[in-house]
Design an enzyme around this catalytic site. Structure first.
Site, mmCIF file in Angstrom:
data_model
loop_
_atom_site.group_PDB
_atom_site.id
_atom_site.type_symbol
_atom_site.label_atom_id
_atom_site.label_comp_id
_atom_site.label_asym_id
_atom_site.label_seq_id
_atom_site.Cartn_x
_atom_site.Cartn_y
_atom_site.Cartn_z
ATOM 1 N N ARG A 24 9.255 -15.937 -8.552
ATOM 2 C CA ARG A 24 8.555 -15.624 -7.315
ATOM 3 C C ARG A 24 9.373 -14.597 -6.565
ATOM 4 O O ARG A 24 10.594 -14.571 -6.651
ATOM 5 C CB ARG A 24 8.359 -16.876 -6.455
ATOM 6 C CG ARG A 24 7.274 -17.824 -6.962
ATOM 7 C CD ARG A 24 5.896 -17.198 -6.770
ATOM 8 N NE ARG A 24 4.823 -18.095 -7.155
ATOM 9 C CZ ARG A 24 4.260 -18.114 -8.357
ATOM 10 N NH1 ARG A 24 4.703 -17.302 -9.305
ATOM 11 N NH2 ARG A 24 3.257 -18.929 -8.615
ATOM 12 N N GLU A 81 3.549 -9.082 -1.336
ATOM 13 C CA GLU A 81 2.647 -8.584 -2.376
ATOM 14 C C GLU A 81 1.269 -8.308 -1.780
ATOM 15 O O GLU A 81 0.740 -9.134 -1.050
ATOM 16 C CB GLU A 81 2.548 -9.595 -3.526
ATOM 17 C CG GLU A 81 3.860 -9.757 -4.274
ATOM 18 C CD GLU A 81 3.769 -10.679 -5.484
ATOM 19 O OE1 GLU A 81 2.684 -11.247 -5.735
ATOM 20 O OE2 GLU A 81 4.782 -10.819 -6.196
ATOM 21 N N HIS A 100 2.707 -7.972 -10.503
ATOM 22 C CA HIS A 100 2.547 -9.413 -10.717
ATOM 23 C C HIS A 100 1.532 -9.689 -11.832
ATOM 24 O O HIS A 100 0.496 -10.333 -11.632
ATOM 25 C CB HIS A 100 2.117 -10.112 -9.420
ATOM 26 C CG HIS A 100 2.448 -11.583 -9.418
ATOM 27 N ND1 HIS A 100 2.675 -12.295 -8.264
ATOM 28 C CD2 HIS A 100 2.574 -12.476 -10.433
ATOM 29 C CE1 HIS A 100 2.921 -13.568 -8.564
ATOM 30 N NE2 HIS A 100 2.863 -13.693 -9.868
#
Length: 338
Positions: free
Chosen positions: A236, A265, A284
């Protein structure tokens, strides 16, 4: 008997929706942000919520009094209020197994891409700057035979270790509990976090985001690594203190980084990380393949089906939400042998 109702958000395709509609009433929102009022109205009557990138808050739960189960189409659930769901008796499920191999592919790809300067050199060719034979200024680093340090040795960590062994790498790991069976079978070596940083040529983060792991790696940890080492984060974004990482990269304390996740993000276009040739950045995509995303959605569908039909879901995060357990399925009476 009236059928239970499910609100479904994102990442579900026709076969998965049809599977749900066999037993439940389903309202599906592909773009829930554009239909906030309709989603809120649907949740007031919903017994189940399923989807990707779920945003659930206590205020939302207050408006969903019938809710029994939440199924996230992801392995991570740090964005969900687990304690609050548990207090209200609402089951939470995730999809941990089906994305393991794909995410491990992403992690090892970042190791390779960072070491061999893949993006930097590919851009050099694409932009017409390859005008002579490649010399030492563009050399990368070997991966085979080097030392990989895995911070966390869960499903994904173990899958990356298997790939590393195929490259004849020495594999170290830092984990809350020892894994003697893997040490014996694969030759893995357990180290303290500090020892792992000092010995590894590649440090790969695969830990979940918790209070203990937030900003686990920052400037001081990079300073403890080899100057020739690379940091890879597929965990993460908040596991890494980006400001500290940026400072370490600017000072040349480590050779580079491969990042699939970020503190914010999507990452800000102004981030210095995007201007560094020795940093490989991805949006991601750890589990982002057609096959894996479909498998994740199907897994979540089965989880919420089981939860709403009174069964224990396979991928249950908070069994404490059902302190009395789940009813045992009725056994078929034995067939008379005569």
């Amino acid at each position: 008997m009236e059928r239970k109702r499910i609100v479904a958000l994102r990442r579900l395709k026709a076969p998965q929706l049809e599977r749900l509609r066999e037993s439940f009433e389903v309202e599906y929102f592909e773009e829930p942000e554009q239909h906030a009022e309709a989603v809120a109205a649907a949740l007031r009557q919903a017994h189940g919520l399923i989807g990707g990138k779920l945003v659930v808050t206590p205020a939302i739960l207050d408006e969903a009094p019938l809710l029994e189960a939440v199924a996230t189409i992801s392995v991570g659930y740090d964005n969900l209020p687990v304690a609050e769901l548990t207090r209200r008796g609402i089951l939470l499920t995730n999809t941990p197994d089906v994305l393991t191999e794909t995410t491990a592919d992403t992690g090892f790809m970042l190791i390779m891409a960072s070491a061999r300067r893949l993006v930097e050199l590919a851009n050099m060719v694409r932009e017409g700057r390859w005008t002579q034979h490649v010399g030492e200024p563009h050399f990368g680093s070997n991966v085979h035979g080097k030392t990989l340090g895995l911070v966390g040795l869960g499903r994904i960590g173990r899958a990356i270790a298997r790939r590393a062994l195929g490259f004849n790498m020495r594999v170290l790991y830092s984990n809350a509990s020892p894994k003697p069976e893997l040490e014996a079978e694969w030759g893995l070596e357990r180290r303290s976090f500090e020892q792992l940083l000092a010995e590894s040529d590649f440090v790969c983060l695969t830990v979940p985001l918790t209070e203990e792991t937030e900003h686990l790696v920052g400037y001081e940890q990079c300073r403890a690594m080899k100057r020739s080492a690379f940091l890879v984060n597929i965990a993460r974004g908040k596991v890494v203190d980006e400001a500290g990482l940026i400072r370490a990269l600017e000072e040349g304390l480590i050779a580079g980084a491969g990042l699939d996740v970020f503190e914010q993000e999507p990452v800000s276009p102004d981030s210095p990380l995007l201007r560094m040739d020795n940093v490989v950045t991805l949006p991601h995509i750890g589990s982002a393949t057609h096959e894996t995303r479909e498998a994740m959605a199907s897994c979540a569908v089965e989880n919420i089906r089981q939860a709403l039909q009174g069964e224990r879901p396979r991928d249950l995060v908070n069994p404490q939400a059902r302190p009395n357990g789940f009813p045992q399925p009725e056994q078929e009476p034995p067939v008379d042998a005569k």
